[in-house]
Design a protein around this motif. Structure first.
Motif, PDB file in Angstrom:
ATOM      1  N   ASP A 290      -7.812  -0.661  -0.227  1.00 28.00           N
ATOM      2  CA  ASP A 290      -9.028  -1.388   0.468  1.00 28.00           C
ATOM      3  C   ASP A 290      -8.699  -2.064   1.771  1.00 28.00           C
ATOM      4  OD1 ASP A 290     -10.848  -0.327  -1.588  1.00 28.00           O
ATOM      5  OD2 ASP A 290     -10.617  -2.396  -2.863  1.00 28.00           O
TER       6      ASP A 290
ATOM      7  N   LYS B  72       0.894  -1.204  -0.007  1.00 31.46           N
ATOM      8  CA  LYS B  72      -0.202  -0.049  -0.047  1.00 31.46           C
ATOM      9  C   LYS B  72       0.767   1.110   0.003  1.00 31.46           C
ATOM     10  CE  LYS B  72      -0.730   0.398   4.860  1.00 31.46           C
ATOM     11  NZ  LYS B  72      -1.748   0.528   6.171  1.00 31.46           N
TER      12      LYS B  72
ATOM     13  N   SER C  47      -3.373  -2.436  -3.046  1.00 33.21           N
ATOM     14  CA  SER C  47      -4.758  -2.043  -2.815  1.00 33.21           C
ATOM     15  C   SER C  47      -4.677  -0.973  -1.613  1.00 33.21           C
ATOM     16  CB  SER C  47      -5.432  -3.243  -2.464  1.00 33.21           C
ATOM     17  OG  SER C  47      -6.927  -2.569  -2.344  1.00 33.21           O
TER      18      SER C  47
ATOM     19  N   TRP D 256      -8.066  -6.244   2.405  1.00 32.58           N
ATOM     20  CA  TRP D 256      -6.960  -6.864   2.069  1.00 32.58           C
ATOM     21  C   TRP D 256      -6.041  -7.130   3.348  1.00 32.58           C
ATOM     22  CZ3 TRP D 256      -6.029  -9.626  -2.388  1.00 32.58           C
ATOM     23  CH2 TRP D 256      -7.095  -9.374  -3.320  1.00 32.58           C
TER      24      TRP D 256
ATOM     25  N   ALA E  77     -11.089  -2.111  -6.705  1.00 32.94           N
ATOM     26  CA  ALA E  77     -11.530  -0.886  -6.543  1.00 32.94           C
ATOM     27  C   ALA E  77     -12.687  -0.241  -7.019  1.00 32.94           C
ATOM     28  CB  ALA E  77     -10.403   0.199  -7.403  1.00 32.94           C
TER      29      ALA E  77
ATOM     30  N   GLN F 223      -4.406  -2.441 -13.217  1.00 33.81           N
ATOM     31  CA  GLN F 223      -5.243  -1.433 -13.015  1.00 33.81           C
ATOM     32  C   GLN F 223      -6.252  -1.250 -14.250  1.00 33.81           C
ATOM     33  OE1 GLN F 223      -4.349   2.141 -10.512  1.00 33.81           O
ATOM     34  NE2 GLN F 223      -2.437   1.286 -10.409  1.00 33.81           N
TER      35      GLN F 223
ATOM     36  N   LYS G 258     -15.488  -7.102  -2.715  1.00 36.73           N
ATOM     37  CA  LYS G 258     -14.044  -6.873  -2.167  1.00 36.73           C
ATOM     38  C   LYS G 258     -13.806  -8.137  -1.456  1.00 36.73           C
ATOM     39  CE  LYS G 258     -14.287  -1.936  -2.178  1.00 36.73           C
ATOM     40  NZ  LYS G 258     -13.577  -1.440  -3.010  1.00 36.73           N
TER      41      LYS G 258
ATOM     42  N   GLU H 131      -4.589  -3.037  -7.443  1.00 32.67           N
ATOM     43  CA  GLU H 131      -6.070  -2.366  -7.346  1.00 32.67           C
ATOM     44  C   GLU H 131      -7.343  -3.078  -7.995  1.00 32.67           C
ATOM     45  OE1 GLU H 131      -6.384  -0.152  -5.097  1.00 32.67           O
ATOM     46  OE2 GLU H 131      -4.601   0.958  -5.113  1.00 32.67           O
TER      47      GLU H 131
END
Length: 210
Positions: free
Chosen positions: A192, A35, A190, A195, A164, A84, A171, A161
């Motif tokens: 999010d 990240k 990610s 994860w 997303a 992506q 997710k 990603e």
């Protein structure tokens, strides 16, 4: 030595340093979240592993073999990379599946027989195979490219990603699918939180990666 070893990797574009002396050892079966803010080198790392660009110095090795132009196709037979960018094709989804399985790296793979099962697990109807890919929603496109990666039969995944555009339930489904399989080695970029809750290791590029 890990399954994937990156040692002192340095990458620059237009005199701007993207990665500097980056090191990473990934063991088989490890689940790693990467990240950090945009433009800090996360996607660049994946592209270097796949041979989509040149790095200034350092070494990338898979199963003890240094990755270079002479063996990059052997590497790509073992690694599934989902970027992506989901605008990957025109035509029907089924045509895209046919095209992917015509690639040299996938010709010996019999994973296509699992397609309906994987579609179901990602909350997609088999009817999507007859739809025009360009007319799908962003979330549908993300799931279709994940289906293609899963059909490839590979055991190493680089996921950039890939959730997303999905809602919270989807997710979590995707995270569970990839992180709960003990046989797969997964590196996921990610923002999010789903994860991070299941990752074995978290690498935060914002904190420095040297």
């Amino acid at each position: 030595m890990g399954l994937l070893d990156i040692q002192k990797l340095s990458v620059s574009y237009d005199r701007k340093t993207i990665l500097s002396d980056f090191n990473l050892a990934v063991a088989k079966g490890e689940k790693i979240l990467i990240k950090g803010k945009s433009g800090i080198g996360k996607s660049t790392l994946f592209r270097m592993i796949m041979g989509f660009g040149k790095y200034d110095s350092g070494d990338i090795s898979l199963e003890g073999i240094s990755v270079d132009a002479s063996n990059i196709w052997d590497i790509r037979k073992k690694v599934a990379y989902v970027s992506q960018d989901t605008d990957i094709a025109e035509g029907k989804v089924n045509d895209l599946v046919d095209e992917v399985f015509s690639f040299k790296a996938n010709k010996s793979n019999n994973g296509r027989s699992d397609i309906e099962k994987i579609l179901y697990e990602l909350s997609l109807s088999p009817d999507i195979l007859n739809k025009e890919y360009t007319k799908l929603s962003g979330g549908e496109k993300q799931r279709v490219v994940l289906v293609l990666a899963l059909l490839s039969g590979k055991g190493i995944f680089l996921l950039d990603e890939v959730t997303a555009e999905l809602d919270a339930d989807l997710k979590q489904k995707v995270v569970d699918m990839f992180f709960d399989n003990p046989q797969w080695t997964v590196l996921a970029i990610s923002h999010d939180r789903e994860w991070e809750s299941k990752a074995i290791k978290v690498i935060d590029f914002s904190c420095g990666v040297n």
